[in-house]
Design a protein around this motif. Structure first.
Motif, PDB file in Angstrom:
ATOM      1  N   THR A 221     -24.837  80.166 -59.478  1.00 47.66           N
ATOM      2  CA  THR A 221     -24.158  79.069 -58.789  1.00 47.66           C
ATOM      3  C   THR A 221     -24.047  77.810 -59.653  1.00 47.66           C
ATOM      4  OG1 THR A 221     -25.179  79.924 -56.762  1.00 47.66           O
ATOM      5  CG2 THR A 221     -24.090  77.784 -56.617  1.00 47.66           C
ATOM      6  N   THR A 222     -22.890  77.162 -59.613  1.00 45.27           N
ATOM      7  CA  THR A 222     -22.698  75.868 -60.267  1.00 45.27           C
ATOM      8  C   THR A 222     -22.028  74.898 -59.292  1.00 45.27           C
ATOM      9  OG1 THR A 222     -20.516  76.444 -61.156  1.00 45.27           O
ATOM     10  CG2 THR A 222     -22.422  76.920 -62.552  1.00 45.27           C
ATOM     11  N   MET A 223     -22.244  73.609 -59.529  1.00 45.82           N
ATOM     12  CA  MET A 223     -21.551  72.578 -58.758  1.00 45.82           C
ATOM     13  C   MET A 223     -21.162  71.461 -59.704  1.00 45.82           C
ATOM     14  SD  MET A 223     -21.409  69.434 -57.126  1.00 45.82           S
ATOM     15  CE  MET A 223     -23.003  68.701 -56.722  1.00 45.82           C
ATOM     16  N   ASN A 224     -19.945  70.936 -59.524  1.00 50.57           N
ATOM     17  CA  ASN A 224     -19.480  69.859 -60.385  1.00 50.57           C
ATOM     18  C   ASN A 224     -18.597  68.894 -59.606  1.00 50.57           C
ATOM     19  OD1 ASN A 224     -19.076  68.662 -63.130  1.00 50.57           O
ATOM     20  ND2 ASN A 224     -16.935  69.127 -62.672  1.00 50.57           N
ATOM     21  N   ILE A 225     -18.842  67.601 -59.786  1.00 52.94           N
ATOM     22  CA  ILE A 225     -17.937  66.568 -59.286  1.00 52.94           C
ATOM     23  C   ILE A 225     -17.149  66.073 -60.483  1.00 52.94           C
ATOM     24  CG2 ILE A 225     -17.770  64.268 -58.282  1.00 52.94           C
ATOM     25  CD1 ILE A 225     -20.262  64.980 -56.620  1.00 52.94           C
ATOM     26  N   VAL A 247     -17.622  73.986 -56.054  1.00 54.84           N
ATOM     27  CA  VAL A 247     -18.804  74.829 -56.074  1.00 54.84           C
ATOM     28  C   VAL A 247     -18.349  76.230 -56.438  1.00 54.84           C
ATOM     29  CG1 VAL A 247     -20.741  75.772 -54.770  1.00 54.84           C
ATOM     30  CG2 VAL A 247     -19.923  73.463 -54.277  1.00 54.84           C
ATOM     31  N   ARG A 248     -19.078  76.857 -57.381  1.00 50.90           N
ATOM     32  CA  ARG A 248     -18.801  78.243 -57.751  1.00 50.90           C
ATOM     33  C   ARG A 248     -20.067  79.071 -57.563  1.00 50.90           C
ATOM     34  NH1 ARG A 248     -14.597  78.804 -62.766  1.00 50.90           N
ATOM     35  NH2 ARG A 248     -13.377  76.936 -62.309  1.00 50.90           N
ATOM     36  N   SER A 249     -19.886  80.305 -57.127  1.00 50.25           N
ATOM     37  CA  SER A 249     -21.029  81.214 -57.026  1.00 50.25           C
ATOM     38  C   SER A 249     -20.551  82.652 -56.950  1.00 50.25           C
ATOM     39  CB  SER A 249     -21.889  80.897 -55.806  1.00 50.25           C
ATOM     40  OG  SER A 249     -23.052  81.727 -55.794  1.00 50.25           O
ATOM     41  N   ARG A 254     -24.448  81.713 -51.100  1.00 50.70           N
ATOM     42  CA  ARG A 254     -24.907  80.578 -51.893  1.00 50.70           C
ATOM     43  C   ARG A 254     -23.794  79.539 -52.038  1.00 50.70           C
ATOM     44  NH1 ARG A 254     -27.690  77.941 -52.814  1.00 50.70           N
ATOM     45  NH2 ARG A 254     -28.073  77.713 -55.058  1.00 50.70           N
ATOM     46  N   LEU A 255     -22.558  79.999 -52.172  1.00 50.81           N
ATOM     47  CA  LEU A 255     -21.437  79.073 -52.267  1.00 50.81           C
ATOM     48  C   LEU A 255     -21.368  78.201 -51.021  1.00 50.81           C
ATOM     49  CD1 LEU A 255     -17.898  79.986 -53.605  1.00 50.81           C
ATOM     50  CD2 LEU A 255     -18.212  78.344 -51.787  1.00 50.81           C
TER      51      LEU A 255
END
Length: 368
Positions: A221-225, A247-249, A254-255
């Motif tokens: 999982t990743t998250m970015n603003i 958000v990617r997963s 989890r997403l």
């Protein structure tokens, strides 16, 4: 015995990259495809995806014979312009690039060139089985073409020729992604005379972001603003701010968990400050994972092996038309074609990788 003509593949590629066609303006490429296929034993149709994508053409669907069980795909748009492109071929090293003023457009005109070459090679050739080819619109912006594909009823699997991995690798697992767009509405006021009367929307956004972990949250999982827009002047308490992130997963649960964490954090800060918030969520693409028993996995794996290479199934944190196809119920993988440094002016592909990709494609469509 079928042999691959390296010069013909390069010729088709060079003709394709001369066509300047960004997302939603792929019609010149579609017209090139129709002209290229004139007189060949295929059926060419255009679907109605343009009504959804806003493109000036739909996806182009090419059926050889019965259409077979699988389709080969690539996309017609490029991320940046190729207008006035100068293609440079280094005969010594085999490196294909530009003079540095534009991108090369190998993403994804190389995929297109490979598929068109295979269709040409298949003409009146009993060694090649029936198959379907599809050229998509709007991949670089929204994956809109593949998301809105009117899936041919006979297709059971997809091979996407669009991964920047080197030939021999193919993506069998990729994440899903959702984009969130938040707008915080505070209250404007003079920042020097009456700051107490204002509600600082940028301050609320900053407080929210400070509470959020970004980047790689776990192995899946990743998250970015990535975008913040707001404010009107240095002497005005900012009334509005817009925040866009993703958000990617690989795991849908989890997403959703991380997306909820983001939204709850912003809502808490907004409520504390007495402001208001609007939210919009957009699904960029769905996750997928193929096991070795899927037809698409087997086609890619066996074709790479038949090309005297060791198949390397890999995962990717990027999205592609393969995500869309899997979401539509067509198990698909994304094949490495060796288009390196995509979207940059130093984008390049090695001629040998171009030929190898064609050989892998040939082993996919060759009768078993």
């Amino acid at each position: 015995m079928i042999t691959t003509d390296r010069h013909r593949i390069l010729e088709i590629f060079k003709n394709l990259v001369k066509i300047d066609a960004l997302s939603c303006n792929e019609k010149p490429v579609a017209d090139f495809v129709r002209e290229f296929l004139k007189g060949k034993s295929v059926t060419v149709t255009e679907d109605n995806s343009g009504k959804e994508t806003g493109s000036n053409t739909g996806n182009i669907i090419i059926k050889r014979g019965t259409g077979g069980k699988f389709m080969l795909t690539a996309h017609m748009d490029t991320a940046r312009t190729t207008e006035n492109i100068t293609v440079v071929v280094d005969e010594g090293t085999g490196k294909i690039h530009t003079d540095g003023r534009t991108i090369l457009g190998a993403d994804n005109r190389q995929g297109m060139a490979t598929i068109l070459y295979l269709i040409e090679l298949a003409e009146n050739n009993p060694e090649i089985e029936d198959f379907t080819a599809v050229f998509f619109t709007c991949e670089e912006t929204t994956l809109g073409g593949s998301k809105n594909l009117e899936v041919p009823a006979w297709v059971e699997a997809g091979i996407v020729f669009d991964s920047s991995h080197l030939p021999g690798k193919f993506v069998y697992r990729a994440p899903g992604s959702k984009t969130f767009t938040l707008e915080i509405l505070g209250r404007a006021s003079h920042s020097g005379i009456a700051p107490e009367k204002g509600i600082n929307a940028i301050g609320i956004a900053a407080a929210s972001i400070a509470r959020l972990k970004q980047g790689r949250l776990d192995d899946d999982t990743t998250m970015n603003i990535g975008i913040i827009e707001g404010g009107t002047a240095t002497n005005v308490v900012p009334e509005k701010v817009k925040i866009v992130g993703e958000v990617r997963s690989f795991k849908p649960q989890r997403l959703e968990e991380e997306l909820e964490r983001v939204l709850n954090t912003f809502e808490e800060e907004v409520k504390t400050a007495g402001a208001a918030i609007t939210k919009a969520i957009y699904e960029d693409f769905t996750p997928y994972e193929l096991s070795p028993d899927h037809l698409a996995y087997q086609l890619a794996y066996n074709a790479i092996r038949a090309t005297n290479m060791e198949p390397q199934p890999v995962i990717s944190f990027g999205g592609s038309d393969a995500n869309s196809l899997n979401g539509l119920g067509i198990p698909s993988v994304n094949l490495g074609i060796g288009a390196q440094n995509p979207h940059a002016n130093d984008e390049f592909v090695m001629w040998e990788d171009m030929v190898t990709t064609a050989n892998i494609g040939l082993n996919i469509v060759r009768k078993k």
